[in-house]
Design a protein around this motif. Structure first.
Motif, PDB file in Angstrom:
ATOM      1  N   ALA A  10       0.838  -1.210   0.000  1.00  0.00           N
ATOM      2  CA  ALA A  10       0.000   0.000   0.000  1.00  0.00           C
ATOM      3  C   ALA A  10       0.868   1.253   0.000  1.00  0.00           C
ATOM      4  CB  ALA A  10      -0.941  -0.012   1.200  1.00  0.00           C
ATOM      5  N   ARG A  11       1.928   1.270   0.821  1.00  0.00           N
ATOM      6  CA  ARG A  11       2.820   2.437   0.874  1.00  0.00           C
ATOM      7  C   ARG A  11       3.483   2.688  -0.478  1.00  0.00           C
ATOM      8  NH1 ARG A  11       4.098   0.227   5.850  1.00  0.00           N
ATOM      9  NH2 ARG A  11       5.952  -0.773   4.995  1.00  0.00           N
ATOM     10  N   GLU A  12       3.992   1.636  -1.097  1.00  0.00           N
ATOM     11  CA  GLU A  12       4.688   1.799  -2.377  1.00  0.00           C
ATOM     12  C   GLU A  12       3.720   2.216  -3.483  1.00  0.00           C
ATOM     13  OE1 GLU A  12       7.655   2.239  -5.074  1.00  0.00           O
ATOM     14  OE2 GLU A  12       7.813   2.077  -2.896  1.00  0.00           O
ATOM     15  N   ILE A  13       2.526   1.677  -3.480  1.00  0.00           N
ATOM     16  CA  ILE A  13       1.532   2.052  -4.488  1.00  0.00           C
ATOM     17  C   ILE A  13       1.126   3.507  -4.317  1.00  0.00           C
ATOM     18  CG2 ILE A  13      -0.847   1.651  -5.258  1.00  0.00           C
ATOM     19  CD1 ILE A  13      -0.209  -1.394  -4.533  1.00  0.00           C
ATOM     20  N   GLN A  14       0.930   3.945  -3.075  1.00  0.00           N
ATOM     21  CA  GLN A  14       0.582   5.341  -2.828  1.00  0.00           C
ATOM     22  C   GLN A  14       1.725   6.268  -3.254  1.00  0.00           C
ATOM     23  OE1 GLN A  14      -0.528   4.682   1.253  1.00  0.00           O
ATOM     24  NE2 GLN A  14      -2.710   4.838   0.775  1.00  0.00           N
ATOM     25  N   ALA A  15       2.960   5.862  -3.003  1.00  0.00           N
ATOM     26  CA  ALA A  15       4.114   6.658  -3.436  1.00  0.00           C
ATOM     27  C   ALA A  15       4.180   6.722  -4.964  1.00  0.00           C
ATOM     28  CB  ALA A  15       5.408   6.076  -2.866  1.00  0.00           C
ATOM     29  N   ALA A  16       3.905   5.603  -5.640  1.00  0.00           N
ATOM     30  CA  ALA A  16       3.896   5.576  -7.098  1.00  0.00           C
ATOM     31  C   ALA A  16       2.789   6.473  -7.647  1.00  0.00           C
ATOM     32  CB  ALA A  16       3.717   4.147  -7.607  1.00  0.00           C
ATOM     33  N   ALA A  17       1.651   6.498  -6.978  1.00  0.00           N
ATOM     34  CA  ALA A  17       0.545   7.367  -7.403  1.00  0.00           C
ATOM     35  C   ALA A  17       0.963   8.831  -7.305  1.00  0.00           C
ATOM     36  CB  ALA A  17      -0.696   7.101  -6.557  1.00  0.00           C
ATOM     37  N   GLU A  18       1.641   9.184  -6.231  1.00  0.00           N
ATOM     38  CA  GLU A  18       2.126  10.562  -6.072  1.00  0.00           C
ATOM     39  C   GLU A  18       3.104  10.930  -7.185  1.00  0.00           C
ATOM     40  OE1 GLU A  18       1.462  13.019  -3.839  1.00  0.00           O
ATOM     41  OE2 GLU A  18      -0.081  11.828  -2.837  1.00  0.00           O
ATOM     42  N   ARG A  19       4.044  10.019  -7.464  1.00  0.00           N
ATOM     43  CA  ARG A  19       5.065  10.284  -8.484  1.00  0.00           C
ATOM     44  C   ARG A  19       4.464  10.414  -9.886  1.00  0.00           C
ATOM     45  NH1 ARG A  19       7.791   6.180  -5.465  1.00  0.00           N
ATOM     46  NH2 ARG A  19       7.249   4.638  -7.055  1.00  0.00           N
ATOM     47  N   SER A  20       3.377   9.699 -10.140  1.00  0.00           N
ATOM     48  CA  SER A  20       2.806   9.667 -11.493  1.00  0.00           C
ATOM     49  C   SER A  20       1.623  10.606 -11.690  1.00  0.00           C
ATOM     50  CB  SER A  20       2.376   8.234 -11.829  1.00  0.00           C
ATOM     51  OG  SER A  20       1.285   7.852 -11.022  1.00  0.00           O
ATOM     52  N   GLY A  21       1.288  11.373 -10.665  1.00  0.00           N
ATOM     53  CA  GLY A  21       0.158  12.281 -10.786  1.00  0.00           C
ATOM     54  C   GLY A  21      -1.192  11.608 -10.619  1.00  0.00           C
ATOM     55  N   ALA A  22      -1.218  10.413 -10.058  1.00  0.00           N
ATOM     56  CA  ALA A  22      -2.464   9.665  -9.870  1.00  0.00           C
ATOM     57  C   ALA A  22      -2.901   9.646  -8.403  1.00  0.00           C
ATOM     58  CB  ALA A  22      -2.302   8.239 -10.387  1.00  0.00           C
ATOM     59  N   ALA A  23      -2.388  10.572  -7.604  1.00  0.00           N
ATOM     60  CA  ALA A  23      -2.721  10.597  -6.175  1.00  0.00           C
ATOM     61  C   ALA A  23      -4.233  10.642  -6.004  1.00  0.00           C
ATOM     62  CB  ALA A  23      -2.084  11.804  -5.512  1.00  0.00           C
ATOM     63  N   GLY A  24      -4.735   9.819  -5.112  1.00  0.00           N
ATOM     64  CA  GLY A  24      -6.155   9.769  -4.817  1.00  0.00           C
ATOM     65  C   GLY A  24      -6.932   8.788  -5.674  1.00  0.00           C
ATOM     66  N   MET A  25      -6.315   8.278  -6.729  1.00  0.00           N
ATOM     67  CA  MET A  25      -7.009   7.291  -7.563  1.00  0.00           C
ATOM     68  C   MET A  25      -6.953   5.925  -6.908  1.00  0.00           C
ATOM     69  SD  MET A  25      -6.105   8.243 -11.503  1.00  0.00           S
ATOM     70  CE  MET A  25      -7.391   7.148 -12.108  1.00  0.00           C
ATOM     71  N   ALA A  26      -7.874   5.083  -7.292  1.00  0.00           N
ATOM     72  CA  ALA A  26      -7.913   3.714  -6.777  1.00  0.00           C
ATOM     73  C   ALA A  26      -6.970   2.831  -7.592  1.00  0.00           C
ATOM     74  CB  ALA A  26      -9.331   3.173  -6.852  1.00  0.00           C
ATOM     75  N   LEU A  27      -6.573   1.723  -6.992  1.00  0.00           N
ATOM     76  CA  LEU A  27      -5.752   0.731  -7.668  1.00  0.00           C
ATOM     77  C   LEU A  27      -6.663  -0.385  -8.164  1.00  0.00           C
ATOM     78  CD1 LEU A  27      -2.850  -0.386  -8.309  1.00  0.00           C
ATOM     79  CD2 LEU A  27      -3.169  -1.787  -6.259  1.00  0.00           C
ATOM     80  N   ARG A  28      -6.637  -0.626  -9.461  1.00  0.00           N
ATOM     81  CA  ARG A  28      -7.370  -1.766 -10.006  1.00  0.00           C
ATOM     82  C   ARG A  28      -6.411  -2.941 -10.073  1.00  0.00           C
ATOM     83  NH1 ARG A  28     -11.947  -2.648 -12.014  1.00  0.00           N
ATOM     84  NH2 ARG A  28     -12.424  -0.437 -12.333  1.00  0.00           N
ATOM     85  N   VAL A  29      -6.846  -4.093  -9.537  1.00  0.00           N
ATOM     86  CA  VAL A  29      -6.073  -5.328  -9.586  1.00  0.00           C
ATOM     87  C   VAL A  29      -6.875  -6.319 -10.420  1.00  0.00           C
ATOM     88  CG1 VAL A  29      -5.006  -7.169  -8.242  1.00  0.00           C
ATOM     89  CG2 VAL A  29      -5.080  -4.858  -7.321  1.00  0.00           C
ATOM     90  N   ALA A  30      -6.204  -6.966 -11.362  1.00  0.00           N
ATOM     91  CA  ALA A  30      -6.873  -7.905 -12.249  1.00  0.00           C
ATOM     92  C   ALA A  30      -6.075  -9.194 -12.351  1.00  0.00           C
ATOM     93  CB  ALA A  30      -7.033  -7.288 -13.637  1.00  0.00           C
ATOM     94  N   ALA A  31      -6.763 -10.275 -12.682  1.00  0.00           N
ATOM     95  CA  ALA A  31      -6.115 -11.568 -12.869  1.00  0.00           C
ATOM     96  C   ALA A  31      -6.932 -12.383 -13.863  1.00  0.00           C
ATOM     97  CB  ALA A  31      -6.004 -12.308 -11.540  1.00  0.00           C
ATOM     98  N   LYS A  32      -6.230 -13.241 -14.595  1.00  0.00           N
ATOM     99  CA  LYS A  32      -6.898 -14.143 -15.529  1.00  0.00           C
ATOM    100  C   LYS A  32      -6.005 -15.358 -15.734  1.00  0.00           C
ATOM    101  CE  LYS A  32      -5.088 -11.940 -19.695  1.00  0.00           C
ATOM    102  NZ  LYS A  32      -5.418 -11.258 -20.939  1.00  0.00           N
ATOM    103  N   PRO A  33      -6.593 -16.454 -16.201  1.00  0.00           N
ATOM    104  CA  PRO A  33      -5.765 -17.646 -16.447  1.00  0.00           C
ATOM    105  C   PRO A  33      -4.774 -17.388 -17.573  1.00  0.00           C
ATOM    106  CG  PRO A  33      -8.060 -18.029 -17.095  1.00  0.00           C
ATOM    107  CD  PRO A  33      -7.993 -16.661 -16.488  1.00  0.00           C
ATOM    108  N   ALA A  34      -3.612 -17.989 -17.439  1.00  0.00           N
ATOM    109  CA  ALA A  34      -2.549 -17.872 -18.440  1.00  0.00           C
ATOM    110  C   ALA A  34      -1.916 -19.249 -18.619  1.00  0.00           C
ATOM    111  CB  ALA A  34      -1.506 -16.857 -17.981  1.00  0.00           C
ATOM    112  N   PRO A  35      -1.154 -19.448 -19.676  1.00  0.00           N
ATOM    113  CA  PRO A  35      -0.555 -20.758 -19.915  1.00  0.00           C
ATOM    114  C   PRO A  35       0.302 -21.276 -18.759  1.00  0.00           C
ATOM    115  CG  PRO A  35      -0.341 -19.411 -21.870  1.00  0.00           C
ATOM    116  CD  PRO A  35      -0.884 -18.521 -20.778  1.00  0.00           C
TER     117      PRO A  35
END
Length: 115
Positions: A10-35
């Motif tokens: 959570a800390r690293e994601i929030q720091a990345a959001a600050e660095r990229s101008g996405a502060a306050g946005m939510a994190l979308r996490v996705a997954a799907k089957p792969a080979p």
């Protein structure tokens, strides 16, 4: 929500959001089957009506319906790797054989599994 995010992630994601101008946005996490198991992805996004939303250490996490079964009981962590680098990993629950699978996220290409 059975998905979990560690405080370190959570800390690293929030720091990345600050660095990229996405502060306050939510994190979308996705997954799907792969080979080779499960393919994971994450990025900053706005909530959609069908999303499941959870908050971890002040960070909103979004998971759409199709990803939920693949993320059940999975933990997203931010860890130090051999050699001193850091990366996000997705840790799945133990399999019936007693083995757990860890996969790095964000197209790092560092996937491994046991069994």
């Amino acid at each position: 929500m059975s998905f979990h995010l560690t405080a370190a992630a959570a800390r690293e994601i929030q720091a990345a959001a600050e660095r990229s101008g996405a502060a306050g946005m939510a994190l979308r996490v996705a997954a799907k089957p792969a080979p080779d198991g499960i393919a994971y992805g994450m990025g900053f996004d706005e909530p959609a009506p069908e999303d499941e939303v959870a908050v971890f250490d002040g960070l909103r996490v979004l998971i759409a319906g199709p990803s939920r079964p693949w993320l059940a009981d999975t933990v997203l962590d931010y860890v130090e790797l051999d050699g001193g680098g850091h990366d996000f990993i997705f840790v799945q629950p133990p399999r019936p054989s007693g083995c757990a699978t860890q996969r790095r996220g964000c197209a790092s290409g560092g996937c491994s599994s046991c069994g």
